[in-house]
Design an enzyme around this catalytic site. Sequence first.
Site, PDB file in Angstrom:
ATOM      1  N   PRO A   9       0.737  -1.147   0.379  1.00  0.00           N
ATOM      2  CA  PRO A   9       0.015  -0.105   0.104  1.00  0.00           C
ATOM      3  C   PRO A   9       0.908   1.051   0.210  1.00  0.00           C
ATOM      4  O   PRO A   9       1.457   1.475   1.127  1.00  0.00           O
ATOM      5  CB  PRO A   9      -0.907  -0.338   1.233  1.00  0.00           C
ATOM      6  CG  PRO A   9      -0.205  -0.676   1.978  1.00  0.00           C
ATOM      7  CD  PRO A   9       0.406  -1.427   0.959  1.00  0.00           C
ATOM      8  N   ASN A  10       0.483   2.189  -0.798  1.00  0.00           N
ATOM      9  CA  ASN A  10       0.577   3.582  -0.499  1.00  0.00           C
ATOM     10  C   ASN A  10       2.471   3.593  -1.529  1.00  0.00           C
ATOM     11  O   ASN A  10       2.588   4.842  -1.850  1.00  0.00           O
ATOM     12  CB  ASN A  10       0.979   4.727   1.117  1.00  0.00           C
ATOM     13  CG  ASN A  10       0.090   4.481   1.405  1.00  0.00           C
ATOM     14  OD1 ASN A  10      -0.761   4.631   0.741  1.00  0.00           O
ATOM     15  ND2 ASN A  10      -0.737   3.774   2.463  1.00  0.00           N
ATOM     16  N   ARG A  17       5.098  11.013  -1.926  1.00  0.00           N
ATOM     17  CA  ARG A  17       4.894  10.666  -1.246  1.00  0.00           C
ATOM     18  C   ARG A  17       6.307  10.838  -0.392  1.00  0.00           C
ATOM     19  O   ARG A  17       7.363  10.075  -0.806  1.00  0.00           O
ATOM     20  CB  ARG A  17       4.695   9.359  -1.194  1.00  0.00           C
ATOM     21  CG  ARG A  17       4.454   8.614   0.404  1.00  0.00           C
ATOM     22  CD  ARG A  17       4.336   7.701   0.032  1.00  0.00           C
ATOM     23  NE  ARG A  17       4.631   6.715   1.793  1.00  0.00           N
ATOM     24  CZ  ARG A  17       4.706   5.187   2.128  1.00  0.00           C
ATOM     25  NH1 ARG A  17       4.786   4.192   1.108  1.00  0.00           N
ATOM     26  NH2 ARG A  17       4.181   5.478   3.290  1.00  0.00           N
ATOM     27  N   TYR A  22      11.140   9.054   1.305  1.00  0.00           N
ATOM     28  CA  TYR A  22      11.262   7.650   0.155  1.00  0.00           C
ATOM     29  C   TYR A  22      11.751   8.386  -1.274  1.00  0.00           C
ATOM     30  O   TYR A  22      11.692   7.402  -2.251  1.00  0.00           O
ATOM     31  CB  TYR A  22       9.598   7.564  -0.297  1.00  0.00           C
ATOM     32  CG  TYR A  22       9.124   6.535   0.690  1.00  0.00           C
ATOM     33  CD1 TYR A  22       9.601   5.682   1.692  1.00  0.00           C
ATOM     34  CD2 TYR A  22       8.523   7.532   1.292  1.00  0.00           C
ATOM     35  CE1 TYR A  22       8.873   5.022   2.751  1.00  0.00           C
ATOM     36  CE2 TYR A  22       8.124   6.862   2.981  1.00  0.00           C
ATOM     37  CZ  TYR A  22       8.151   5.640   3.572  1.00  0.00           C
ATOM     38  OH  TYR A  22       7.398   5.119   4.309  1.00  0.00           O
ATOM     39  N   ASN A  72       8.519  -5.652  -0.924  1.00  0.00           N
ATOM     40  CA  ASN A  72       8.175  -4.510  -0.616  1.00  0.00           C
ATOM     41  C   ASN A  72       6.975  -4.613   0.535  1.00  0.00           C
ATOM     42  O   ASN A  72       5.430  -3.990  -0.552  1.00  0.00           O
ATOM     43  CB  ASN A  72       8.744  -3.596  -1.223  1.00  0.00           C
ATOM     44  CG  ASN A  72       8.459  -1.173  -0.249  1.00  0.00           C
ATOM     45  OD1 ASN A  72       7.914  -2.127   1.141  1.00  0.00           O
ATOM     46  ND2 ASN A  72       9.356  -0.856   0.308  1.00  0.00           N
ATOM     47  N   ALA A  75       3.015  -0.811   4.686  1.00  0.00           N
ATOM     48  CA  ALA A  75       2.664  -0.502   5.873  1.00  0.00           C
ATOM     49  C   ALA A  75       2.271  -2.170   6.284  1.00  0.00           C
ATOM     50  O   ALA A  75       2.004  -2.336   7.652  1.00  0.00           O
ATOM     51  CB  ALA A  75       2.306   0.267   6.576  1.00  0.00           C
ATOM     52  N   GLU A  96      12.540  -9.864   1.767  1.00  0.00           N
ATOM     53  CA  GLU A  96      11.846  -9.166   2.173  1.00  0.00           C
ATOM     54  C   GLU A  96      12.505  -7.136   1.556  1.00  0.00           C
ATOM     55  O   GLU A  96      13.948  -7.402   2.031  1.00  0.00           O
ATOM     56  CB  GLU A  96      12.136  -8.686   4.230  1.00  0.00           C
ATOM     57  CG  GLU A  96      11.289  -7.707   4.181  1.00  0.00           C
ATOM     58  CD  GLU A  96      10.996  -7.108   5.590  1.00  0.00           C
ATOM     59  OE1 GLU A  96      11.307  -8.459   6.028  1.00  0.00           O
ATOM     60  OE2 GLU A  96      10.391  -6.421   6.000  1.00  0.00           O
ATOM     61  N   HIS A  98      12.889  -2.783   1.536  1.00  0.00           N
ATOM     62  CA  HIS A  98      12.372  -1.504   2.238  1.00  0.00           C
ATOM     63  C   HIS A  98      12.926  -0.393   1.457  1.00  0.00           C
ATOM     64  O   HIS A  98      14.280  -0.334   1.325  1.00  0.00           O
ATOM     65  CB  HIS A  98      12.325  -1.234   3.569  1.00  0.00           C
ATOM     66  CG  HIS A  98      11.410  -3.023   4.239  1.00  0.00           C
ATOM     67  ND1 HIS A  98       9.811  -2.306   3.620  1.00  0.00           N
ATOM     68  CD2 HIS A  98      11.653  -3.569   4.691  1.00  0.00           C
ATOM     69  CE1 HIS A  98       9.357  -3.164   4.402  1.00  0.00           C
ATOM     70  NE2 HIS A  98      10.950  -4.012   5.454  1.00  0.00           N
ATOM     71  N   ARG A 105      13.557   4.767  12.340  1.00  0.00           N
ATOM     72  CA  ARG A 105      12.203   5.129  11.780  1.00  0.00           C
ATOM     73  C   ARG A 105      11.508   4.926  13.012  1.00  0.00           C
ATOM     74  O   ARG A 105      12.496   4.608  14.034  1.00  0.00           O
ATOM     75  CB  ARG A 105      11.640   4.614  10.126  1.00  0.00           C
ATOM     76  CG  ARG A 105      12.364   5.581   9.487  1.00  0.00           C
ATOM     77  CD  ARG A 105      11.644   4.632   8.633  1.00  0.00           C
ATOM     78  NE  ARG A 105      10.459   5.953   8.481  1.00  0.00           N
ATOM     79  CZ  ARG A 105       9.555   5.747   7.532  1.00  0.00           C
ATOM     80  NH1 ARG A 105       8.876   5.106   6.498  1.00  0.00           N
ATOM     81  NH2 ARG A 105       8.635   6.440   7.479  1.00  0.00           N
TER      82      ARG A 105
HETATM   83  C1  DQA Z   1       8.583   1.278   3.528  1.00  0.00           C
HETATM   84  C2  DQA Z   1       8.804   1.442   4.740  1.00  0.00           C
HETATM   85  C3  DQA Z   1       7.470   0.461   5.135  1.00  0.00           C
HETATM   86  O1  DQA Z   1       7.430   1.359   6.885  1.00  0.00           O
HETATM   87  C4  DQA Z   1       6.375   2.276   5.464  1.00  0.00           C
HETATM   88  O2  DQA Z   1       4.766   1.745   5.509  1.00  0.00           O
HETATM   89  C5  DQA Z   1       6.158   2.019   3.495  1.00  0.00           C
HETATM   90  C6  DQA Z   1       7.452   1.686   2.743  1.00  0.00           C
HETATM   91  C7  DQA Z   1       9.860   1.834   2.879  1.00  0.00           C
HETATM   92  O3  DQA Z   1       9.633   1.007   1.501  1.00  0.00           O
HETATM   93  O4  DQA Z   1      10.537   2.400   3.506  1.00  0.00           O
HETATM   94  O5  DQA Z   1       5.168   2.326   3.061  1.00  0.00           O
HETATM   95  O6  DQA Z   1       7.704  -0.178   3.209  1.00  0.00           O
END
Ligand code: DQA
Length: 144
Positions: A9-10, A17, A22, A72, A75, A96, A98, A105
């Site tokens: 998501p997002n 964003r 990011y 990725n 959240a 995994e 990120h 963070r």
């Molecule tokens: C994320 C890190 C997560 O904590 C966050 O909710 C994201 C992006 C990252 O790629 O840094 O949406 O996965």
Amino acid sequence: MNILFLNGPNLNLLGQRQPEIYGDTTLADIESTVREYAGDKAQIDFRQTNDEGELVTWIQEASEQADVIVINAAAYTHTSVALRDAIAASDVPAIEIHISNIHAREEFRHNSLIAPVCQGQISGFGQISYLLGFDAALSLKKCR
Ligand code: DQA
């Protein structure tokens, strides 16, 4: 060699964003960079959804389609038992990734529910995390 990149998501909002966290690269740019980097070393399937259930379904279907998953989970990393169970149930290894360093963070981001069922975690390299994920996927397949 087929590598399935899953984005949660997002991540469709990358580029606009929180660029201070990011960066200003869009997900489409990242996908192009990954495809260029992969060349003819692997087939890339690159997807994004805001829907937890859709991610679960894609992971369930991956054994028919992919050798390695690079995920990725955004959240859902920190909240989704369903995603963890789907990865644990799959015979396709998952890596995994990120963009940001989740350990540097907010405290709620330090815990990844999917980390224990993934091969390993790449976190904090910006969009390069995707290329490192690709390299890890390739090496995993070669060394298995
Ligand atoms: C994320 C890190 C997560 O904590 C966050 O909710 C994201 C992006 C990252 O790629 O840094 O949406 O996965």
